[in-house]
Scaffold this active site. Sequence first.
Site, PDB file in Angstrom:
ATOM      1  N   LYS A   1       2.993   2.494   0.249  1.00  0.00           N
ATOM      2  CA  LYS A   1       2.769   1.207   0.557  1.00  0.00           C
ATOM      3  C   LYS A   1       1.469   0.699  -0.932  1.00  0.00           C
ATOM      4  CE  LYS A   1       2.142  -0.574   5.367  1.00  0.00           C
ATOM      5  NZ  LYS A   1       1.872  -0.979   6.236  1.00  0.00           N
TER       6      LYS A   1
ATOM      7  N   ARG B   1       3.714   6.270  11.286  1.00  0.00           N
ATOM      8  CA  ARG B   1       5.325   6.132  10.824  1.00  0.00           C
ATOM      9  C   ARG B   1       5.884   6.306   9.415  1.00  0.00           C
ATOM     10  NH1 ARG B   1       6.173   0.369   9.098  1.00  0.00           N
ATOM     11  NH2 ARG B   1       8.124  -0.521  10.274  1.00  0.00           N
TER      12      ARG B   1
END
Length: 272
Positions: A219, A253
């Site tokens: 991210k 995740r």
Amino acid sequence: MLSLSLKNRKITTSLPAFVMGIVNATPDSFWEQSRGGTERALKLIEDGADILDIGAESSRPGSDYVSQEEEIKRLIPVIEQIRKESDIPISVDTRKKEVMKAAFEAGADILNDISALEDDEEMVSYCASIDIPVILMHKRGNPSTMQNHTKYENAFDEVNSYLSERVQFALNNGIKKDKIILDPGIGFGKDLSANVNLINKCGLLCEGQYPVLMALSRKTCIGEITGRPVEQRLAGTLAFNMISVQKGATIVRVHDVAQTVDTLKILDYSNR
């Protein structure tokens, strides 16, 4: 030994966290290598994934929502093909009850709802009726606007308050306590300071009463710290995932399953 209750069975892991592998049945997810279908899913199973998370609607910053018809068209063939090969738990990243219904009937096990059961008023009763786990995530606005709203007076308190409210909503509408999972929504309407604050306190969400999923993989916050583009953020992802597990996360995740499994094995061994 960690365990997670599905509809009719429990899954366990001897590692410090479950590894959820990302399969994006979309043409526009931010990490191109996560896009794909059955072939990618089977590779992630081979790499050691405990759960697959399949999404057919990108929620990357700036993305637009798609119709439920398009989601179903993208999603169901992938689930059906996986079910011919494996009984691995399948999580579905959707906000729509009809999509979840089609996915459950095709063999899915878990709802991963970025709207925390807000976007479709029929979702909560449906999930309660089929007794599946639900992942409740915090975000601000929608993916096309969320990065315009990233400032908090106290990120942890605000996210914790929101998730506590959504947990109570779920419980009041028939979702069982052992079927609730929390996700603080790293990168969803949050700046770097807020993201780091939530990573460091993730295990304290809702007083530690529920499993916490952390979705950190590649991210923007990792790029902000390291200066690396998305394709070079694996090391940063592994470091942040290790920290989040040490702080209380029980599901990570990720795009890179094999490397994450190795990281968790090292963490497990070092804690013996």
